[in-house]
Design an enzyme around this catalytic site. Structure first.
Site, PDB file in Angstrom:
ATOM      1  N   SER A 161       0.727  -1.160   0.052  1.00 36.42           N
ATOM      2  CA  SER A 161       0.275  -0.023   0.055  1.00 36.42           C
ATOM      3  C   SER A 161       0.956   1.322   0.124  1.00 36.42           C
ATOM      4  CB  SER A 161      -0.888   0.049   1.335  1.00 36.42           C
ATOM      5  OG  SER A 161      -1.879   1.040   1.269  1.00 36.42           O
ATOM      6  N   ASP A 162       0.237   2.532  -0.450  1.00 37.38           N
ATOM      7  CA  ASP A 162       0.956   3.576  -0.595  1.00 37.38           C
ATOM      8  C   ASP A 162      -0.215   4.756  -0.428  1.00 37.38           C
ATOM      9  OD1 ASP A 162       3.728   4.916  -0.712  1.00 37.38           O
ATOM     10  OD2 ASP A 162       2.517   6.131  -2.058  1.00 37.38           O
ATOM     11  N   THR A 163       0.424   5.894   0.279  1.00 35.44           N
ATOM     12  CA  THR A 163      -0.545   6.861   0.907  1.00 35.44           C
ATOM     13  C   THR A 163       0.275   8.145   0.375  1.00 35.44           C
ATOM     14  OG1 THR A 163      -1.572   5.967   2.422  1.00 35.44           O
ATOM     15  CG2 THR A 163      -1.895   8.038   2.536  1.00 35.44           C
ATOM     16  N   SER A 210      -3.588   3.690  -2.047  1.00 38.41           N
ATOM     17  CA  SER A 210      -3.690   2.733  -3.126  1.00 38.41           C
ATOM     18  C   SER A 210      -3.248   1.391  -2.361  1.00 38.41           C
ATOM     19  CB  SER A 210      -2.696   2.870  -4.360  1.00 38.41           C
ATOM     20  OG  SER A 210      -3.208   3.952  -5.054  1.00 38.41           O
TER      21      SER A 210
END
Length: 193
Positions: free
Chosen positions: A76-78, A113
């Site tokens: 995941s990445d923010t 995501s």
């Protein structure tokens, strides 16, 4: 329930984030944690959710050769998106201060995501939450950074921490997305497997 549906998978969360670990735990599914260090660098022409989609997939790439038949990897990445640019994690006090100063009195987007990877497929989903901050005083920003050290957080803040409680006036969308995982979307995606 989801844990039954996923019983054929060995779910692996590739994240050091205590918030992501807590949020996936709240789905009541068994999982293990494995992490690999990668440089979070993306092509400069990417914008908005293209950035987080790219980075979530990039975080899965070091695992590609070692995934077993029943492994399901979650990466995941923010980012925080403000004035047509991405705010990632601050490297030091000054960067954190400048980021929070920029966010003060404005509305921004938090984009997360999630990439689900197995030996046979890769799915990427994302979510966007709109967050509004009050005008933050310099001493509030200073106190927050010195007390909470938000250097592992996109945009230099954690919504669940002091700054979120005193500074956020409005939120549209998923609160948990801002914490690091749009849990409702992850649940829906996992339910399809």
């Amino acid at each position: 329930m989801l844990s039954t549906k996923l019983s054929k998978y060995n779910v692996i969360l590739a994240s050091n984030s205590p918030r992501r670990q807590e949020l996936i735990k709240s789905l009541d599914i068994p999982f293990s944690i494995k992490t690999k260090d990668i440089e979070e660098i993306y092509p400069k022409e990417l914008k908005h959710s293209q950035i987080t989609d790219y980075l979530a997939a990039l975080k899965a790439s070091p695992f590609s050769t070692e995934l077993k038949e029943n492994d399901l990897l979650i990466t995941s990445d923010t980012i925080v998106w403000l004035n047509n640019k991405a705010l990632g994690k601050p490297k030091n006090y000054n960067e954190a201060f400048n980021m929070l100063k920029e966010l003060s009195g404005t509305t921004h987007e938090v984009i997360t995501s999630i990439c689900l990877t197995s030996k046979t497929f890769q799915n990427i989903i994302n979510d966007i939450t709109i967050v509004t901050f009050k005008e933050l005083l310099d001493e509030e920003i200073d106190y927050y950074i010195k007390t909470y050290k938000p250097f592992d957080k996109a945009g230099a803040y954690g919504i669940q921490e002091w700054i979120g409680k005193i500074g956020i006036t409005k939120i549209e969308g998923s609160y948990f997305n801002v914490m690091g995982f749009p849990v409702h979307k992850l649940y829906k995606e996992l339910s399809k497997l």
